[in-house]
Design a protein around this motif. Structure first.
Motif, PDB file in Angstrom:
ATOM      1  N   GLY A 180      60.887 -86.335 -53.251  1.00  0.00           N
ATOM      2  CA  GLY A 180      62.256 -85.802 -53.222  1.00  0.00           C
ATOM      3  C   GLY A 180      63.214 -86.824 -52.624  1.00  0.00           C
ATOM      4  N   GLY A 209      66.564 -88.848 -54.306  1.00  0.00           N
ATOM      5  CA  GLY A 209      67.900 -88.944 -53.711  1.00  0.00           C
ATOM      6  C   GLY A 209      68.309 -90.384 -53.469  1.00  0.00           C
ATOM      7  N   GLU A 226      59.308 -79.804 -44.599  1.00  0.00           N
ATOM      8  CA  GLU A 226      59.016 -81.249 -44.593  1.00  0.00           C
ATOM      9  C   GLU A 226      60.325 -82.033 -44.515  1.00  0.00           C
ATOM     10  N   ALA A 227      61.254 -81.639 -45.390  1.00  0.00           N
ATOM     11  CA  ALA A 227      62.525 -82.364 -45.471  1.00  0.00           C
ATOM     12  C   ALA A 227      63.385 -82.115 -44.227  1.00  0.00           C
ATOM     13  N   VAL A 257      58.230 -77.547 -48.711  1.00  0.00           N
ATOM     14  CA  VAL A 257      58.950 -78.822 -48.717  1.00  0.00           C
ATOM     15  C   VAL A 257      60.276 -78.722 -47.958  1.00  0.00           C
ATOM     16  N   PHE A 311      57.533 -82.686 -58.400  1.00  0.00           N
ATOM     17  CA  PHE A 311      58.653 -83.482 -57.886  1.00  0.00           C
ATOM     18  C   PHE A 311      58.836 -84.738 -58.737  1.00  0.00           C
ATOM     19  N   MET A 333      63.279 -78.287 -54.030  1.00  0.00           N
ATOM     20  CA  MET A 333      63.430 -79.686 -54.439  1.00  0.00           C
ATOM     21  C   MET A 333      64.828 -80.224 -54.166  1.00  0.00           C
ATOM     22  N   PHE A 346      62.226 -84.342 -41.503  1.00  0.00           N
ATOM     23  CA  PHE A 346      62.620 -85.719 -41.782  1.00  0.00           C
ATOM     24  C   PHE A 346      64.097 -85.942 -41.444  1.00  0.00           C
ATOM     25  N   ASN A 393      58.049 -84.195 -50.130  1.00  0.00           N
ATOM     26  CA  ASN A 393      59.337 -84.692 -49.631  1.00  0.00           C
ATOM     27  C   ASN A 393      59.506 -86.181 -49.935  1.00  0.00           C
ATOM     28  N   SER A 444      65.299 -81.445 -50.713  1.00  0.00           N
ATOM     29  CA  SER A 444      64.641 -82.732 -50.476  1.00  0.00           C
ATOM     30  C   SER A 444      65.440 -83.873 -51.125  1.00  0.00           C
ATOM     31  N   PHE A 445      65.969 -83.643 -52.323  1.00  0.00           N
ATOM     32  CA  PHE A 445      66.831 -84.652 -52.975  1.00  0.00           C
ATOM     33  C   PHE A 445      68.045 -84.948 -52.071  1.00  0.00           C
ATOM     34  N   SER A 485      53.797 -86.150 -46.015  1.00  0.00           N
ATOM     35  CA  SER A 485      54.575 -85.146 -46.759  1.00  0.00           C
ATOM     36  C   SER A 485      54.975 -85.732 -48.106  1.00  0.00           C
TER      37      SER A 485
END
Lengths: 308, 268
Positions: free
Chosen positions: A54, A58, B152-153, B149, A82, B115, B156, A51, B118-119, A48
């Motif tokens: 991303g 972070g 995806e995030a 995404v 991204f 986004m 995770f 992500n 995900s951040f 992924s």
């Protein structure tokens, strides 16, 4: 070069406790030593890549220095936006490690080639790009840049590459691999070995060719390139990359903006893929980038210039 | 009037006044999250401290197009003054239609949907890795879940048990060109998140007491990340805007502005 990364990242992680290594489920037989030594600083985020970038944003905002690892096209192209809106827009020290220098994954087919990654990422102001020619240069570049403030894309070859003398890395500079006076061959990545062979073939034909490795691709090493190009009537760029957007474009920009008289011939990918795949060697020949193709094309051109 | 109720009221007034002054859209999306933002900024988030205070809570407005609600909150918290707020959408302002991290109080640039979420997951991972107790809140829109995404995030965050992360989904049922049920159906959205390993809790996104309670009941130290599925009304408070698709983009004329202010309880 890939192995140079695997060993160098261990040293960097030892010096800098904020370093993390994140992979998009790639790096078999490469990343295991890091995973073993720093299990708490290694994360396989899964397949992924969006992500992955991303997450890295972070993490970096909070002070970590994440290295994100995958095959070059997956890590540079799939999450492009991204990269743009993450580390670049926020000016964060995310390290994007793309494996596969042009045709390295030749047998895997066009989906695995990276002939546009540099062109795409070079459009981003604030994105540093480093494409070393040798494993040694890759190691030196990694060691010299790990503490940089902004994002960096490292474009690293998969294999050890051809035989090359030791090549240094200096930010904003280019590296001379061979002196010459008739033509200068400017190269990006592991294809420098091919260019050196081409130079040797040209020497046998009575042409003196210099060879230069341009590893610090972005920001454009404007002054360094200007100083080189002003010494030569003819320059050739050689890259396992599209002629649009990569080293060839960059050198053309320097020549045009510097109002230089140097003529330029760009060797690179010009035709679309047609479904056939093959080895690195086969692909270089197919795209006119092997030493024999380069030397014969240059020989003809120099002869024509002489006759004009 | 309770502090949070007052905060929400003032936020709605700011959203209308600034949208009118700047002749800007995204009004309905901002009104839809006004109560959620009011709870976060008046009751939940710690001090909106100096940017480099590493252990401050993080809030990510992943549905960046509702930035005006965030600007209103930052103004009400005293992060910047009226003269700055009045630059919303002006040339050279840091208060654009979408949030920019160059503005105090904004940690992440958002505007490209998916986004920010995900951040935020990365921010939650960062806090866990450094053993920090800081909490991460992220507000996303329902249609934002169209973005791959997000999932995806979500996978995770659940896999890594990022309990320090609370997401809030603004379930207003609308997106730019239509109702979500017509564009890309999100039926059983809570079950989708639960299936991805999240604690999902349905609530009324305008019931400020319920929102605050749900957040306070979450275990930030241990377990799974949580998502509050906040049922909201797009354009909440303004009669002619509620649940109307065009107000994703439209700006107010003078007549509509007067009605809108009256609707939320302000005399023009």
């Amino acid at each position: 070069m890939r192995n140079a990364f695997a060993s160098t990242i261990l040293d960097i992680a030892q010096m800098e406790p904020r370093v993390l290594l994140l992979t998009g489920d790639l790096g078999f037989m490469v990343l295991e030593p890091f995973q073993k030594r720093y299990p708490e600083r290694f994360i396989n985020v899964g397949v992924s890549e969006q992500n992955l970038l991303g997450l890295a944003t972070g993490l970096a905002e909070a002070g970590w220095i994440p290295y994100v690892y995958s095959i070059a096209n997956f890590i540079a192209l799939r999450p492009y936006e991204f990269i743009r809106n993450g580390p670049v827009l926020h000016r964060l020290p995310v390290r994007i490690v793309g494996i596969g220098d042009g045709f390295d994954y030749g047998h895997a087919g066009p989906t695995h080639l990276s002939i546009d990654d540099v062109g795409v990422l070079r459009t981003l102001p604030g994105m540093e790009i480093i494409a070393p020619a040798t494993p040694g240069q890759a190691r030196e570049a990694l060691l010299k840049t790990y503490a940089s403030q902004g994002p960096i894309y490292y474009r690293l070859g998969k294999s050890a590459g051809g035989t090359l003398p030791p090549v240094e890395f200096h930010s904003g500079k280019v590296e001379w691999l061979r002196n010459g006076k008739d033509v200068v061959l400017l190269t990006m990545g592991g294809i420098a070995a091919e260019a050196l062979s081409a130079a040797a073939q040209l020497e046998a034909l009575g042409i003196s060719a210099a060879v230069i490795a341009v590893a610090h691709i972005s920001p454009t090493p404007q002054n360094a390139l200007f100083e080189v190009l002003k010494k030569f009537p003819l320059a050739a760029t050689i890259e396992a990359h599209s002629v649009q957007g990569g080293l060839g474009s960059m050198v053309a920009e320097v020549i045009a903006e510097g109002q230089m008289v140097c003529r330029l011939l760009r060797f690179g990918v010009r035709k679309p893929f047609d479904g056939r795949s093959g080895s690195l060697k086969w692909l270089l020949r197919e795209h006119g980038l092997d030493a024999a193709s380069v030397s014969s094309t240059l020989h003809k051109m120099i002869r024509n210039i002489g006759e004009q | 009037m309770k502090k949070t109720d007052d905060f929400a009221f003032q936020l709605r007034e700011i959203i209308l006044r600034q949208s009118k002054r700047a002749n800007a859209g995204h009004i309905g999306s901002s009104l839809s999250i006004a109560d959620l933002i009011a709870v976060l900024y008046s009751e939940v988030l710690g001090p909106i401290g100096p940017r480099r205070e590493p252990d401050r809570d993080r809030f990510v407005l992943s549905k960046g197009h509702a930035a005006l609600a965030l600007y209103g909150a930052l103004y009400l918290k005293g992060v910047f003054d009226q003269s700055i707020l009045d630059t919303y959408c002006a040339d050279g302002s840091l208060l654009g239609v979408h949030p920019e991290h160059a503005l105090d109080g904004v940690d992440f640039c958002t505007g490209s949907l998916g986004m920010g979420f995900s951040f935020a997951v990365g921010a939650a991972l960062a806090a866990k890795l450094s053993g920090s107790k800081r909490r991460i809140f992220v507000l996303l829109s329902d249609a934002e879940c169209n973005e791959g995404v997000v999932w995806e995030a979500a996978l995770f965050a659940a896999h890594h048990r990022l309990s320090n992360l609370v997401a809030i989904l603004d379930l207003n049922g609308q997106q730019a060109l239509g109702y979500t049920r017509d564009v890309l159906d999100l039926t059983s959205i809570s079950k989708k998140w639960q299936a991805f390993g999240w604690i999902a809790r349905d609530l009324d996104g305008h019931d400020r007491t319920e929102i605050a309670r749900a957040i306070s009941e979450h275990n930030f130290a241990l377990g799974s990340p949580a998502i509050l599925i906040a049922k909201t009304i797009f354009g909440k408070g303004v009669s002619f805007m509620e649940n109307r698709i065009p107000w994703h983009y439209l700006s107010l004329n003078d007549e509509q502005y007067a009605v809108a202010l009256r609707d939320i309880g302000v005399e023009p």
